[in-house]
Every structure is written in structure tokens, then in C-alpha cells.
Design a protein around this motif. Structure first.
Motif, mmCIF file in Angstrom:
data_model
loop_
_atom_site.group_PDB
_atom_site.id
_atom_site.type_symbol
_atom_site.label_atom_id
_atom_site.label_comp_id
_atom_site.label_asym_id
_atom_site.label_seq_id
_atom_site.Cartn_x
_atom_site.Cartn_y
_atom_site.Cartn_z
ATOM 1 N N SER A 125 8.698 5.989 -2.646
ATOM 2 C CA SER A 125 9.850 5.356 -3.290
ATOM 3 C C SER A 125 10.375 4.222 -2.405
ATOM 4 C CB SER A 125 10.963 6.383 -3.516
ATOM 5 O OG SER A 125 11.510 6.787 -2.265
ATOM 6 N N TRP A 126 11.108 3.296 -3.064
ATOM 7 C CA TRP A 126 11.731 2.209 -2.311
ATOM 8 C C TRP A 126 12.665 2.782 -1.253
ATOM 9 C CZ3 TRP A 126 8.897 -1.647 -3.234
ATOM 10 C CH2 TRP A 126 8.492 -2.008 -4.512
ATOM 11 N N ARG A 127 13.371 3.817 -1.627
ATOM 12 C CA ARG A 127 14.335 4.450 -0.719
ATOM 13 C C ARG A 127 13.635 5.007 0.519
ATOM 14 N NH1 ARG A 127 19.324 6.738 -0.693
ATOM 15 N NH2 ARG A 127 19.556 8.699 0.435
ATOM 16 N N ARG A 128 12.556 5.740 0.305
ATOM 17 C CA ARG A 128 11.849 6.348 1.444
ATOM 18 C C ARG A 128 11.294 5.276 2.382
ATOM 19 N NH1 ARG A 128 6.895 10.689 1.395
ATOM 20 N NH2 ARG A 128 6.787 10.912 3.655
ATOM 21 N N ILE A 129 10.751 4.200 1.804
ATOM 22 C CA ILE A 129 10.218 3.117 2.632
ATOM 23 C C ILE A 129 11.353 2.450 3.416
ATOM 24 C CG2 ILE A 129 8.996 0.911 2.636
ATOM 25 C CD1 ILE A 129 7.574 1.897 0.041
ATOM 26 N N ALA A 130 12.476 2.204 2.753
ATOM 27 C CA ALA A 130 13.620 1.567 3.421
ATOM 28 C C ALA A 130 14.134 2.415 4.576
ATOM 29 C CB ALA A 130 14.736 1.307 2.410
ATOM 30 N N ILE A 131 14.199 3.704 4.373
ATOM 31 C CA ILE A 131 14.657 4.590 5.448
ATOM 32 C C ILE A 131 13.678 4.558 6.615
ATOM 33 C CG2 ILE A 131 15.047 7.008 6.076
ATOM 34 C CD1 ILE A 131 16.189 7.361 3.185
ATOM 35 N N ALA A 132 12.386 4.600 6.311
ATOM 36 C CA ALA A 132 11.377 4.610 7.374
ATOM 37 C C ALA A 132 11.355 3.293 8.145
ATOM 38 C CB ALA A 132 9.995 4.892 6.783
ATOM 39 N N LEU A 133 11.463 2.171 7.438
ATOM 40 C CA LEU A 133 11.349 0.871 8.098
ATOM 41 C C LEU A 133 12.645 0.381 8.724
ATOM 42 C CD1 LEU A 133 9.110 -1.131 5.591
ATOM 43 C CD2 LEU A 133 8.426 0.334 7.493
ATOM 44 N N TYR A 134 13.762 0.677 8.083
ATOM 45 C CA TYR A 134 15.037 0.099 8.513
ATOM 46 C C TYR A 134 16.110 1.124 8.839
ATOM 47 C CZ TYR A 134 12.755 -4.006 6.691
ATOM 48 O OH TYR A 134 11.849 -5.001 6.459
ATOM 49 N N GLU A 135 15.761 2.400 8.694
ATOM 50 C CA GLU A 135 16.724 3.482 8.926
ATOM 51 C C GLU A 135 17.977 3.293 8.078
ATOM 52 O OE1 GLU A 135 17.357 3.569 13.147
ATOM 53 O OE2 GLU A 135 15.348 4.355 13.528
ATOM 54 N N GLN B 59 16.759 -1.218 0.262
ATOM 55 C CA GLN B 59 15.681 -1.181 -0.719
ATOM 56 C C GLN B 59 15.341 -2.564 -1.254
ATOM 57 O OE1 GLN B 59 16.058 2.059 -3.628
ATOM 58 N NE2 GLN B 59 17.530 2.988 -2.225
ATOM 59 N N SER B 60 16.318 -3.444 -1.403
ATOM 60 C CA SER B 60 16.026 -4.793 -1.900
ATOM 61 C C SER B 60 15.198 -5.572 -0.879
ATOM 62 C CB SER B 60 17.314 -5.545 -2.242
ATOM 63 O OG SER B 60 18.134 -5.669 -1.094
ATOM 64 N N THR B 61 15.410 -5.331 0.399
ATOM 65 C CA THR B 61 14.599 -5.971 1.442
ATOM 66 C C THR B 61 13.154 -5.505 1.325
ATOM 67 O OG1 THR B 61 16.508 -6.082 2.921
ATOM 68 C CG2 THR B 61 14.325 -6.242 3.933
ATOM 69 N N ARG C 295 0.819 -1.220 0.000
ATOM 70 C CA ARG C 295 0.000 0.000 0.000
ATOM 71 C C ARG C 295 0.844 1.258 0.000
ATOM 72 N NH1 ARG C 295 -3.884 -3.237 3.390
ATOM 73 N NH2 ARG C 295 -5.369 -3.919 1.822
ATOM 74 N N LEU C 296 1.950 1.242 0.725
ATOM 75 C CA LEU C 296 2.837 2.412 0.716
ATOM 76 C C LEU C 296 3.321 2.703 -0.696
ATOM 77 C CD1 LEU C 296 5.037 1.802 3.893
ATOM 78 C CD2 LEU C 296 3.296 3.584 3.592
ATOM 79 N N ARG C 297 3.646 1.653 -1.422
ATOM 80 C CA ARG C 297 4.177 1.813 -2.778
ATOM 81 C C ARG C 297 3.068 2.097 -3.794
ATOM 82 N NH1 ARG C 297 8.732 2.988 -5.699
ATOM 83 N NH2 ARG C 297 8.607 1.906 -7.670
ATOM 84 N N ASP C 298 2.013 1.269 -3.786
ATOM 85 C CA ASP C 298 0.991 1.349 -4.831
ATOM 86 C C ASP C 298 -0.042 2.445 -4.594
ATOM 87 O OD1 ASP C 298 2.299 -0.786 -5.926
ATOM 88 O OD2 ASP C 298 0.696 -2.239 -5.595
#
Length: 119
Positions: free
Chosen positions: A88-98, A103-105, A80-83
Motif C-alpha cells: 500500500s501507499w501507506r506502508r511504503i510511505a512509512i518504510a521510506l519516510y517514517e 503517501q503523495s510523495t 516494484r514495491l507497488r506493482d
């Protein structure tokens, strides 16, 4: 947030939800089967005082079952965050994993979430 958790004292809380908040009964099941209780006990990092190995195994089983459910739900949220929100993959990765390099995760979570959604 429709589900509410209200801290009633320094060591107590009340959780409320409606059927509309839990259409598939995941919350109700987590409460009624002690999954939530065992998971919260585990989150508190208290060593179980359970001397019965079968009950200790049951506690671990319930904690793992809730963790799996939350992993599936998190994967759907990444979709849902993406679609829906176009993040972006980058923004999600930063938010979830700092970590922007994860991004591949996030993409693997996204693909898992799509499979759960059947898309």
C-alpha cells in the motif's frame, strides 16, 4: 544481495559484483569515474580539503550525478514495491519516510519510476 560490500577493517571495505549484477554498467561507471568515492566522502560529512575550485566542482558534480542515479533507481524500486509486491501507499510511505502522511510523495516517486520504465 548479489553486490557484496565486505568491511575488511574498521576503515576499509571491499566491493564485489559481477557483470550480471551491473548489466548497464552503472556500478562500474560510479567506481571508475570517482562518483562513488566522492559520494562516500560527502556521506562522511568531511569538508573537502581540495583547494582547487575546479576539482572541488568536479567532486560535487560527481556526487550529484550519483545522487540522481540513485533517485531514479529508488523510483523504479517504488514501482516494484507497488506493482510486484502489492504494498500500500501507506506502508511504503512509512518504510521510506517514517510518515504515513507522505503517501503523495510516494505516488510521485511511483509515477516517476513508471516514466523511467517507459510504462
Amino acid at each position: 544481495m548479489a553486490v557484496t560490500v565486505t568491511q575488511t577493517t574498521s576503515t576499509a571495505a571491499e566491493i564485489t559484483w559481477t557483470k550480471g549484477d551491473d548489466p548497464r554498467g552503472f556500478i562500474a561507471r560510479a567506481v571508475s569515474t570517482d562518483q562513488l568515492a566522492y559520494a562516500l566522502e560527502s556521506a562522511g560529512e568531511v569538508e573537502p580539503t581540495e583547494e582547487n575550485p575546479d576539482r572541488a566542482l568536479s567532486a560535487t558534480m560527481h556526487t550529484v550525478a550519483l545522487a540522481r542515479l540513485l533517485e531514479r533507481r529508488a523510483a523504479v524500486q517504488v514501482v516494484r514495491l507497488r506493482d510486484v509486491h502489492g504494498l500500500s501507499w501507506r506502508r511504503i510511505a512509512i518504510a521510506l519516510y517514517e510518515d504515513a502522511e507522505r503517501q503523495s510523495t510516494v505516488r510521485r516517486q511511483y509515477e516517476t519510476g513508471r516514466r523511467y520504465l517507459g510504462t
